[in-house]
Enzyme design. Structure first.
Site, PDB file in Angstrom:
ATOM      1  CG  PHE A  18      -1.511   1.189   1.718  1.00 40.16           C
ATOM      2  CD1 PHE A  18      -2.091   2.106   0.841  1.00 40.16           C
ATOM      3  CD2 PHE A  18      -1.526   1.476   3.084  1.00 40.16           C
ATOM      4  CE1 PHE A  18      -2.664   3.282   1.314  1.00 40.16           C
ATOM      5  CE2 PHE A  18      -2.102   2.639   3.560  1.00 40.16           C
ATOM      6  CZ  PHE A  18      -2.663   3.544   2.680  1.00 40.16           C
ATOM      7  CG  ASP A  39       6.686  -6.972  -1.984  1.00 37.19           C
ATOM      8  OD1 ASP A  39       6.328  -5.835  -1.614  1.00 37.19           O
ATOM      9  OD2 ASP A  39       6.014  -8.009  -1.750  1.00 37.19           O
ATOM     10  CG  ASN A  40       6.942 -11.933   0.940  1.00 38.22           C
ATOM     11  OD1 ASN A  40       6.106 -11.067   0.723  1.00 38.22           O
ATOM     12  ND2 ASN A  40       6.967 -12.629   2.070  1.00 38.22           N
ATOM     13  CB  ALA A  81       9.364  -5.945   3.648  1.00 33.95           C
ATOM     14  CE1 TYR A 148       3.389  -4.300  12.670  1.00 32.79           C
ATOM     15  CE2 TYR A 148       2.233  -2.801  14.152  1.00 32.79           C
ATOM     16  CZ  TYR A 148       2.885  -3.035  12.951  1.00 32.79           C
ATOM     17  OH  TYR A 148       3.040  -2.016  12.049  1.00 32.79           O
ATOM     18  NE  ARG A 270      -9.979  -6.465  15.691  1.00 33.59           N
ATOM     19  CZ  ARG A 270      -9.947  -6.294  14.369  1.00 33.59           C
ATOM     20  NH1 ARG A 270     -10.221  -7.297  13.576  1.00 33.59           N
ATOM     21  NH2 ARG A 270      -9.622  -5.139  13.856  1.00 33.59           N
TER      22      ARG A 270
HETATM   23  N1  NAD Z   1      -0.510   1.127   6.852  1.00 29.31           N
HETATM   24  C1  NAD Z   1      -0.431   1.580   8.107  1.00 29.31           C
HETATM   25  O1  NAD Z   1      -1.393   2.156   8.633  1.00 29.31           O
HETATM   26  C2  NAD Z   1       0.839   1.423   8.900  1.00 29.31           C
HETATM   27  C3  NAD Z   1       0.888   1.929  10.208  1.00 29.31           C
HETATM   28  C4  NAD Z   1       2.059   1.767  10.956  1.00 29.31           C
HETATM   29  C5  NAD Z   1       3.167   1.157  10.381  1.00 29.31           C
HETATM   30  N2  NAD Z   1       3.082   0.667   9.113  1.00 29.31           N
HETATM   31  C6  NAD Z   1       4.244  -0.012   8.548  1.00 29.31           C
HETATM   32  O2  NAD Z   1       4.500   0.481   7.239  1.00 29.31           O
HETATM   33  C7  NAD Z   1       5.053  -0.564   6.433  1.00 29.31           C
HETATM   34  C8  NAD Z   1       4.284  -0.704   5.135  1.00 29.31           C
HETATM   35  O3  NAD Z   1       2.922  -0.950   5.448  1.00 29.31           O
HETATM   36  P1  NAD Z   1       1.813  -1.141   4.321  1.00 29.31           P
HETATM   37  O4  NAD Z   1       0.552  -0.626   4.922  1.00 29.31           O
HETATM   38  O5  NAD Z   1       2.276  -0.608   3.017  1.00 29.31           O
HETATM   39  O6  NAD Z   1       1.730  -2.731   4.289  1.00 29.31           O
HETATM   40  P2  NAD Z   1       1.420  -3.716   3.060  1.00 29.31           P
HETATM   41  O7  NAD Z   1       1.077  -5.029   3.655  1.00 29.31           O
HETATM   42  O8  NAD Z   1       0.441  -3.095   2.128  1.00 29.31           O
HETATM   43  O9  NAD Z   1       2.826  -3.796   2.342  1.00 29.31           O
HETATM   44  C9  NAD Z   1       3.865  -4.596   2.830  1.00 29.31           C
HETATM   45  C10 NAD Z   1       4.604  -5.180   1.641  1.00 29.31           C
HETATM   46  O10 NAD Z   1       5.644  -6.001   2.165  1.00 29.31           O
HETATM   47  C11 NAD Z   1       5.651  -7.259   1.494  1.00 29.31           C
HETATM   48  N3  NAD Z   1       6.173  -8.245   2.434  1.00 29.31           N
HETATM   49  C12 NAD Z   1       5.551  -8.768   3.529  1.00 29.31           C
HETATM   50  N4  NAD Z   1       6.374  -9.648   4.147  1.00 29.31           N
HETATM   51  C13 NAD Z   1       7.529  -9.669   3.436  1.00 29.31           C
HETATM   52  C14 NAD Z   1       8.738 -10.383   3.582  1.00 29.31           C
HETATM   53  N5  NAD Z   1       8.901 -11.271   4.574  1.00 29.31           N
HETATM   54  N6  NAD Z   1       9.728 -10.155   2.688  1.00 29.31           N
HETATM   55  C15 NAD Z   1       9.553  -9.269   1.669  1.00 29.31           C
HETATM   56  N7  NAD Z   1       8.421  -8.587   1.474  1.00 29.31           N
HETATM   57  C16 NAD Z   1       7.417  -8.777   2.357  1.00 29.31           C
HETATM   58  C17 NAD Z   1       4.209  -7.497   1.091  1.00 29.31           C
HETATM   59  O11 NAD Z   1       4.081  -8.361  -0.035  1.00 29.31           O
HETATM   60  C18 NAD Z   1       3.718  -6.077   0.773  1.00 29.31           C
HETATM   61  O12 NAD Z   1       3.918  -5.767  -0.595  1.00 29.31           O
HETATM   62  C19 NAD Z   1       5.059  -1.809   7.319  1.00 29.31           C
HETATM   63  O13 NAD Z   1       6.340  -1.935   7.885  1.00 29.31           O
HETATM   64  C20 NAD Z   1       4.036  -1.501   8.393  1.00 29.31           C
HETATM   65  O14 NAD Z   1       4.273  -2.212   9.590  1.00 29.31           O
HETATM   66  C21 NAD Z   1       1.950   0.789   8.363  1.00 29.31           C
END
Ligand code: NAD
Length: 313
Positions: A18, A39-40, A81, A148, A270
């Site tokens: 995202f 990315d995986n 990731a 987490y 939750r």
């Molecule tokens: N979206 C939010 O509200 C939010 C809030 C706080 C922190 N974050 C952090 O921001 C970062 C990005 O979040 P996002 O919302 O884009 O998440 P997302 O799940 O949309 O994107 C994560 C991406 O990482 C890839 N991925 C997952 N595990 C992997 C692995 N083991 N190796 C390689 N790639 C892997 C997934 O395929 C995905 O494309 C994350 O670290 C998340 O913890 C997000």
């Protein structure tokens, strides 16, 4: 702001997700950066493909040799990731630890071995600090309420340690609740509500809806990430909008701006989810010239419109 870090070649781990899907085009258009994404493919947005200037390495941050190869030759890394869901981390804390803590350690160690100088690490505010009176700031002692949060706190610790021990620039940006386009694969609250309203005409709220969150539009967040890379920041920065909004207010906002009719069902809160949080963003305002401008109603309209126009809309 003057760039202290070269923006020519950037590795974005988790770049197909995202936030990465909004960040990568900006890195290209504003800085002409060549992007490598590791990315995986476990949770991609589906909206970003390999193209001129975007190389996709299908691999996992748990695989050290793959990470080392991916960081080779880049100027900076944005590490997105992660295993991102609180609820999943409670079900499988070991997997969460491996991806988030070991994965971040692998990124740092690969950078050290390959001489890559600059990292922006995606972290989180509320989940790391637990239930504390808001607004939260970077000085509050962490008491994570979920695996987490603990995994992200440990990752921050390694970022700080590598900055101190090896002179890396490493900024851990504590994102609040991010919403916006390219979130169809997300279960975070704005995306979940929009999908539920459109698909079922009904939304489910866990808790009584008075719980508050700090909702930040993804384009404001990605501007903050760019500033952090450019400025070569090190340390921890809260990135939110800086205002609390209850889930019930969010529901009213969506109803007002979309005119959609839907029912609301309340279920028990939750485990691991905190009740109230919003951020004090003054450190980021000063340190990385972070300046979010998108009010919630404006961002929700943009997100709603994106869902309506997107291919599975
Ligand atoms: N979206 C939010 O509200 C939010 C809030 C706080 C922190 N974050 C952090 O921001 C970062 C990005 O979040 P996002 O919302 O884009 O998440 P997302 O799940 O949309 O994107 C994560 C991406 O990482 C890839 N991925 C997952 N595990 C992997 C692995 N083991 N190796 C390689 N790639 C892997 C997934 O395929 C995905 O494309 C994350 O670290 C998340 O913890 C997000």
């Amino acid at each position: 702001m003057d760039a202290k870090v070269s923006m020519k070649n950037i590795l974005v781990t988790g770049g197909l997700g995202f936030i990465g899907t909004s960040l990568v085009p900006k890195l290209q258009s504003l800085y002409g950066a060549e992007i490598r994404i590791l990315d995986n493919l476990s949770n991609p947005s589906g909206d970003l493909q390999a193209s001129d200037g975007i190389e996709i390495v299908e691999s996992d941050v748990r695989d050290f040799s793959a990470v080392r190869e991916a960081v080779r030759g880049v100027d900076a890394v944005v590490h997105l990731a992660a295993h991102t869901r609180v609820i999943d981390s409670i079900e499988d804390p070991h997997l969460n630890f491996d991806i988030n803590t070991v994965g971040t350690f692998n990124v740092l160690e690969a950078m050290r071995q390959e001489g890559v100088p600059s990292l922006v690490n995606a972290s989180t505010g509320g989940a790391i600090l637990g239930e504390v009176p808001p607004p939260i700031n970077e000085e509050i002692a962490a008491k994570p309420a979920s695996p987490y949060g603990a995994s992200k706190l440990a990752a921050e610790g390694y970022c700080w340690a590598y900055a101190q021990s090896y002179g890396l620039k490493a900024a851990s940006l504590r994102f609040s609740n991010i919403y916006g386009p390219h979130s169809r694969q997300k279960s975070s609250v704005v995306a979940a509500f929009i999908k539920a309203i459109r698909d079922d005409g009904a939304v489910t709220v866990y808790g009584d809806g008075t719980q508050t969150r700090d909702y930040l539009f993804v384009e404001d967040l990605t501007d903050g990430i760019l500033n952090a890379i450019q400025s070569g920041a090190t340390g921890t920065y809260q990135l939110g909008f800086g205002k609390p909004t209850s889930v019930n207010t969010l529901i009213d906002i969506i109803r007002d701006i979309t005119g959609a009719q839907y029912s609301v069902t309340y279920k028990p809160a939750r485990v691991g989810e905190i009740l109230h949080t919003y951020c004090d963003i003054s450190k980021a305002r000063t340190g990385i010239r972070y300046d979010p401008t998108t009010e919630l109603a404006e961002g929700v309209i943009k997100t709603w419109d994106w869902f309506a126009a997107s291919r599975d809309g």
